[in-house]
Design a protein around this motif. Structure first.
Motif, PDB file in Angstrom:
ATOM      1  N   GLU A 184      31.736  40.032  33.376  1.00  0.00           N
ATOM      2  CA  GLU A 184      30.294  40.107  33.124  1.00  0.00           C
ATOM      3  C   GLU A 184      29.984  41.103  32.013  1.00  0.00           C
ATOM      4  O   GLU A 184      29.145  40.848  31.147  1.00  0.00           O
ATOM      5  CB  GLU A 184      29.567  40.513  34.404  1.00  0.00           C
ATOM      6  N   LYS A 185      30.681  42.236  32.017  1.00  0.00           N
ATOM      7  CA  LYS A 185      30.467  43.247  30.981  1.00  0.00           C
ATOM      8  C   LYS A 185      30.876  42.723  29.614  1.00  0.00           C
ATOM      9  O   LYS A 185      30.168  42.905  28.620  1.00  0.00           O
ATOM     10  CB  LYS A 185      31.265  44.510  31.318  1.00  0.00           C
ATOM     11  N   LYS A 186      32.019  42.042  29.546  1.00  0.00           N
ATOM     12  CA  LYS A 186      32.498  41.507  28.274  1.00  0.00           C
ATOM     13  C   LYS A 186      31.562  40.433  27.745  1.00  0.00           C
ATOM     14  O   LYS A 186      31.268  40.365  26.553  1.00  0.00           O
ATOM     15  CB  LYS A 186      33.906  40.936  28.444  1.00  0.00           C
ATOM     16  N   SER A 187      31.068  39.592  28.638  1.00  0.00           N
ATOM     17  CA  SER A 187      30.148  38.535  28.231  1.00  0.00           C
ATOM     18  C   SER A 187      28.858  39.117  27.677  1.00  0.00           C
ATOM     19  O   SER A 187      28.301  38.631  26.687  1.00  0.00           O
ATOM     20  CB  SER A 187      29.844  37.625  29.420  1.00  0.00           C
ATOM     21  N   THR A 188      28.377  40.199  28.287  1.00  0.00           N
ATOM     22  CA  THR A 188      27.149  40.844  27.828  1.00  0.00           C
ATOM     23  C   THR A 188      27.345  41.492  26.470  1.00  0.00           C
ATOM     24  O   THR A 188      26.474  41.433  25.595  1.00  0.00           O
ATOM     25  CB  THR A 188      26.689  41.896  28.850  1.00  0.00           C
ATOM     26  N   GLU A 189      28.500  42.115  26.264  1.00  0.00           N
ATOM     27  CA  GLU A 189      28.766  42.808  25.009  1.00  0.00           C
ATOM     28  C   GLU A 189      28.935  41.833  23.850  1.00  0.00           C
ATOM     29  O   GLU A 189      28.537  42.116  22.723  1.00  0.00           O
ATOM     30  CB  GLU A 189      30.025  43.669  25.151  1.00  0.00           C
ATOM     31  N   ASN A 228      35.423  40.378  38.175  1.00  0.00           N
ATOM     32  CA  ASN A 228      34.098  39.813  37.917  1.00  0.00           C
ATOM     33  C   ASN A 228      33.224  40.788  37.139  1.00  0.00           C
ATOM     34  O   ASN A 228      32.467  40.390  36.246  1.00  0.00           O
ATOM     35  CB  ASN A 228      33.415  39.442  39.233  1.00  0.00           C
ATOM     36  N   ARG A 229      33.329  42.069  37.464  1.00  0.00           N
ATOM     37  CA  ARG A 229      32.547  43.083  36.759  1.00  0.00           C
ATOM     38  C   ARG A 229      32.966  43.175  35.296  1.00  0.00           C
ATOM     39  O   ARG A 229      32.126  43.262  34.400  1.00  0.00           O
ATOM     40  CB  ARG A 229      32.726  44.439  37.441  1.00  0.00           C
TER      41      ARG A 229
END
Length: 237
Positions: free
Chosen positions: A131-136, A127-128
């Motif tokens: 979320e990080k990939k989606s933000t980037e 999940n982390r």
């Protein structure tokens, strides 16, 4: 240029780089030698368009930041937003063992509670990463520009005053160093990587011009004298 990359929002820098890449192409320069040839008049039009694109990105950033601020005020985040429905770990007494296959040693036994905790840790890590990939990958500025109709998109550059237009045209003339009579005949040739650097730099200049315009407008409203030290050498008001 390096200072701009360090200080400007990452989304602005990424938007500029992506725009230049789309304009020039993505062929790797180590394998393809792409040469661009044009007359000074066409190059001047391209330079002006790129300057305005940088100017537009700054206005888009203003709007996105304002919109995000208003959304935060209007819709406060719930207090328990990040609280999961269930507490970590097992909530019931679990007994027994789980058999897992080890590629080296073969079948091995693992306590059921330990196995559940291991699965929870893996899910949390996944999940982390998601979320990080989606933000980037997301870029609020580009996404905002995609939602605008052509007339609304034009509004982002319609705020440019006479001083801005004059500054851009003067800037282009000094860079080209070509007389008006030779604009249609003077040929310019450069490589694609060098042209990409020029366009990116011009986009940064257009972005900076909008910053200067806003600051000067605020000084005029407040009645403050312009800061002559910030003007280019040899220029006076």
């Amino acid at each position: 240029m390096e200072m701009f990359v360090k200080r400007a929002p990452k989304q602005v820098v990424d938007a500029m780089r992506l725009t230049v890449t789309n304009m020039i192409g993505t062929l790797p320069p180590q394998f393809f030698a792409v040469t661009v040839t044009t007359v000074a008049e066409n190059l001047a039009q391209l330079m002006y368009s790129v300057l305005m694109t940088g100017y537009m990105f700054r206005n888009a950033q203003y709007r996105v930041e304002l919109q995000q601020s208003l959304e935060q005020v209007a819709l406060p985040e719930p207090q328990n937003k990040d609280v999961p429905d269930f507490a970590p770990g097992t909530q019931k007494k679990v007994t027994g063992e789980v058999i897992r296959w080890n590629n080296v040693s073969g079948a091995e036994k693992l306590d059921a509670v330990k196995y559940i905790e291991l699965l929870e840790a893996e899910i949390e890590e996944l999940n982390r990463q998601i979320e990080k990939k989606s933000t980037e990958e997301s870029n609020d500025i580009l996404e905002y520009l995609k939602t605008l109709e052509p007339e609304n998109l034009q509004e982002l550059t319609s705020t440019a005053g006479e001083d801005v237009i004059l500054a851009m045209n003067t800037f282009i003339k000094r860079l080209l160093a070509v007389s008006p009579s030779q604009m249609k005949t003077s040929v310019t040739e450069t490589s694609a990587p060098e042209l990409a650097k020029l366009l990116y730099w011009l986009m940064v200049v257009g972005y900076s011009i909008r910053n200067i315009e806003v600051r000067f407008d605020m000084d005029r409203i407040l009645g403050n004298p312009p800061k002559l030290a910030e003007l280019p050498p040899g220029e006076d008001l």
